[in-house]
Design a protein around this motif. Structure first.
Motif, PDB file in Angstrom:
ATOM      1  N   ALA A  74       0.730  -1.017   0.016  1.00 42.67           N
ATOM      2  CA  ALA A  74      -0.026  -0.011  -0.102  1.00 42.67           C
ATOM      3  C   ALA A  74       1.068   1.213  -0.035  1.00 42.67           C
ATOM      4  N   VAL A  75       0.428   2.154  -0.819  1.00 39.79           N
ATOM      5  CA  VAL A  75       1.339   3.365  -1.009  1.00 39.79           C
ATOM      6  C   VAL A  75       0.087   4.669  -0.958  1.00 39.79           C
ATOM      7  N   VAL A  76       0.811   5.531   0.050  1.00 38.42           N
ATOM      8  CA  VAL A  76       0.072   6.767   0.190  1.00 38.42           C
ATOM      9  C   VAL A  76       0.836   8.124   0.111  1.00 38.42           C
ATOM     10  N   GLY A  77       0.675   9.208  -0.190  1.00 41.02           N
ATOM     11  CA  GLY A  77       1.481  10.312  -0.123  1.00 41.02           C
ATOM     12  C   GLY A  77       0.549  11.574  -0.178  1.00 41.02           C
ATOM     13  N   GLY A  78       1.448  12.598  -0.026  1.00 44.30           N
ATOM     14  CA  GLY A  78       0.987  13.995  -0.296  1.00 44.30           C
ATOM     15  C   GLY A  78       1.906  15.204   0.461  1.00 44.30           C
ATOM     16  N   ARG A  79       1.514  16.221   0.001  1.00 40.64           N
ATOM     17  CA  ARG A  79       2.543  17.370   0.390  1.00 40.64           C
ATOM     18  C   ARG A  79       2.093  17.527   2.055  1.00 40.64           C
ATOM     19  N   GLU A  80       3.239  17.479   2.810  1.00 35.07           N
ATOM     20  CA  GLU A  80       3.278  17.759   4.226  1.00 35.07           C
ATOM     21  C   GLU A  80       2.466  16.559   4.785  1.00 35.07           C
ATOM     22  N   GLY A  81       2.021  15.431   4.060  1.00 30.86           N
ATOM     23  CA  GLY A  81       1.507  14.192   4.647  1.00 30.86           C
ATOM     24  C   GLY A  81      -0.012  14.370   4.616  1.00 30.86           C
ATOM     25  N   ALA A  82      -0.468  15.543   3.787  1.00 31.26           N
ATOM     26  CA  ALA A  82      -1.841  15.809   3.558  1.00 31.26           C
ATOM     27  C   ALA A  82      -2.326  14.843   2.317  1.00 31.26           C
ATOM     28  N   VAL A  83      -3.024  13.820   2.140  1.00 29.40           N
ATOM     29  CA  VAL A  83      -3.413  13.058   0.956  1.00 29.40           C
ATOM     30  C   VAL A  83      -4.300  13.496   0.396  1.00 29.40           C
ATOM     31  N   ALA A  84      -4.118  14.116  -0.978  1.00 30.62           N
ATOM     32  CA  ALA A  84      -5.293  14.571  -1.785  1.00 30.62           C
ATOM     33  C   ALA A  84      -5.555  13.722  -2.947  1.00 30.62           C
ATOM     34  N   ASP A  85      -4.484  12.816  -3.337  1.00 34.31           N
ATOM     35  CA  ASP A  85      -4.869  12.158  -4.453  1.00 34.31           C
ATOM     36  C   ASP A  85      -4.038  10.856  -4.242  1.00 34.31           C
ATOM     37  N   PHE A  86      -4.136   9.885  -5.573  1.00 35.48           N
ATOM     38  CA  PHE A  86      -3.346   8.719  -5.407  1.00 35.48           C
ATOM     39  C   PHE A  86      -1.858   8.988  -5.764  1.00 35.48           C
ATOM     40  N   THR A  87      -1.007   8.320  -5.290  1.00 39.07           N
ATOM     41  CA  THR A  87       0.446   8.498  -5.318  1.00 39.07           C
ATOM     42  C   THR A  87       1.102   7.026  -5.660  1.00 39.07           C
ATOM     43  N   PRO A  88       1.337   7.245  -7.073  1.00 37.93           N
ATOM     44  CA  PRO A  88       1.939   5.822  -7.630  1.00 37.93           C
ATOM     45  C   PRO A  88       3.221   5.789  -7.414  1.00 37.93           C
ATOM     46  N   PRO A  89       3.897   4.685  -7.341  1.00 38.41           N
ATOM     47  CA  PRO A  89       5.328   4.477  -7.035  1.00 38.41           C
ATOM     48  C   PRO A  89       6.140   4.961  -8.485  1.00 38.41           C
ATOM     49  N   CYS A  90       7.306   5.407  -8.068  1.00 35.02           N
ATOM     50  CA  CYS A  90       8.206   5.736  -9.102  1.00 35.02           C
ATOM     51  C   CYS A  90       8.874   4.755  -9.896  1.00 35.02           C
ATOM     52  N   GLY A  91       9.470   4.863 -10.815  1.00 41.85           N
ATOM     53  CA  GLY A  91      10.116   3.949 -11.564  1.00 41.85           C
ATOM     54  C   GLY A  91      11.059   2.799 -11.229  1.00 41.85           C
ATOM     55  N   ILE A  92      12.085   3.492 -10.238  1.00 39.99           N
ATOM     56  CA  ILE A  92      13.012   2.656  -9.570  1.00 39.99           C
ATOM     57  C   ILE A  92      12.222   1.845  -8.582  1.00 39.99           C
ATOM     58  N   CYS A  93      11.179   2.255  -7.690  1.00 37.83           N
ATOM     59  CA  CYS A  93      10.334   1.417  -6.750  1.00 37.83           C
ATOM     60  C   CYS A  93       9.656   0.299  -7.789  1.00 37.83           C
ATOM     61  N   ARG A  94       9.092   0.693  -8.787  1.00 36.74           N
ATOM     62  CA  ARG A  94       8.441  -0.397  -9.632  1.00 36.74           C
ATOM     63  C   ARG A  94       9.515  -1.490  -9.916  1.00 36.74           C
ATOM     64  N   GLN A  95      10.764  -1.118 -10.281  1.00 30.16           N
ATOM     65  CA  GLN A  95      11.883  -2.076 -10.792  1.00 30.16           C
ATOM     66  C   GLN A  95      11.874  -2.910  -9.263  1.00 30.16           C
ATOM     67  N   VAL A  96      11.969  -2.456  -8.329  1.00 30.33           N
ATOM     68  CA  VAL A  96      12.235  -3.206  -6.918  1.00 30.33           C
ATOM     69  C   VAL A  96      11.090  -4.272  -6.670  1.00 30.33           C
ATOM     70  N   MET A  97       9.856  -3.956  -7.034  1.00 28.87           N
ATOM     71  CA  MET A  97       8.801  -4.484  -6.922  1.00 28.87           C
ATOM     72  C   MET A  97       8.827  -5.788  -7.831  1.00 28.87           C
ATOM     73  N   ALA A  98       9.219  -5.401  -9.244  1.00 24.76           N
ATOM     74  CA  ALA A  98       9.661  -6.519 -10.081  1.00 24.76           C
ATOM     75  C   ALA A  98      10.460  -7.333  -9.434  1.00 24.76           C
ATOM     76  N   GLU A  99      11.557  -7.219  -8.914  1.00 23.08           N
ATOM     77  CA  GLU A  99      12.560  -8.278  -8.216  1.00 23.08           C
ATOM     78  C   GLU A  99      11.775  -9.172  -7.414  1.00 23.08           C
ATOM     79  N   PHE A 100      11.024  -8.549  -6.696  1.00 20.82           N
ATOM     80  CA  PHE A 100      10.412  -9.607  -5.705  1.00 20.82           C
ATOM     81  C   PHE A 100       9.084  -9.697  -5.783  1.00 20.82           C
ATOM     82  N   GLY A 101       8.530  -9.251  -6.545  1.00 24.55           N
ATOM     83  CA  GLY A 101       6.900  -9.809  -7.111  1.00 24.55           C
ATOM     84  C   GLY A 101       6.773 -10.006  -8.423  1.00 24.55           C
TER      85      GLY A 101
END
Length: 144
Positions: A74-101
């Protein structure tokens, strides 16, 4: 663990983020196949390349504890921690996910514990690069 509980664990990480430069806080909660949860937050650095994302923090914590099989993150994010929208993972994180999932690894993006969007790794990273590309034609590992 249900999706809402995993998202809530990610939200709990937002206040722990260290984001003095972007002010964009990200929290992640990674679910192993045996039901354990590892959390992470982003940790920035004045040398931007030395920063680490929340998703990778969670994976590094889990792998350092011997975990290798994962169901979802699960991934959440926002400016100063205030979540206003969906926050998809960056490309590097997607590659790490591909290594293990595998392609069915689930990525839960949330605006709140009630507003969850579930995507598979195959949807977020089609044609992922992985260990198979490093094997020789005879099935042995490539010389690196």
């Amino acid at each position: 663990m249900n999706q809402k509980a995993l998202v809530e664990a990610a939200f709990a990480m937002l206040p722990k983020a260290y984001a003095p430069y972007s002010h964009f806080h990200v929290g992640a909660a990674l679910l192993t196949k045996d039901g354990e949860v590892f959390t992470g937050c982003n940790v920035e650095n004045a040398s931007y390349g030395a920063a680490i994302c929340a998703e990778r923090t969670a994976f590094v914590k889990a792998v350092s504890e011997g975990k290798r099989e994962f169901q979802a993150i699960a991934v959440v994010g926002g400016r100063e921690g205030a979540v206003a929208d969906f926050t998809p993972p960056c490309g590097i994180c997607r590659q790490v996910m591909a290594e293990f999932g595998g392609p069915d690894f689930q990525i839960l993006l949330a605006k709140s514990p009630e507003e969850i969007r579930c995507l598979t790794l195959a949807e977020l990273l089609p044609e992922a690069f992985g260990g198979a590309q490093l094997e020789k034609e005879d099935g042995s590992d490539a010389d690196v």
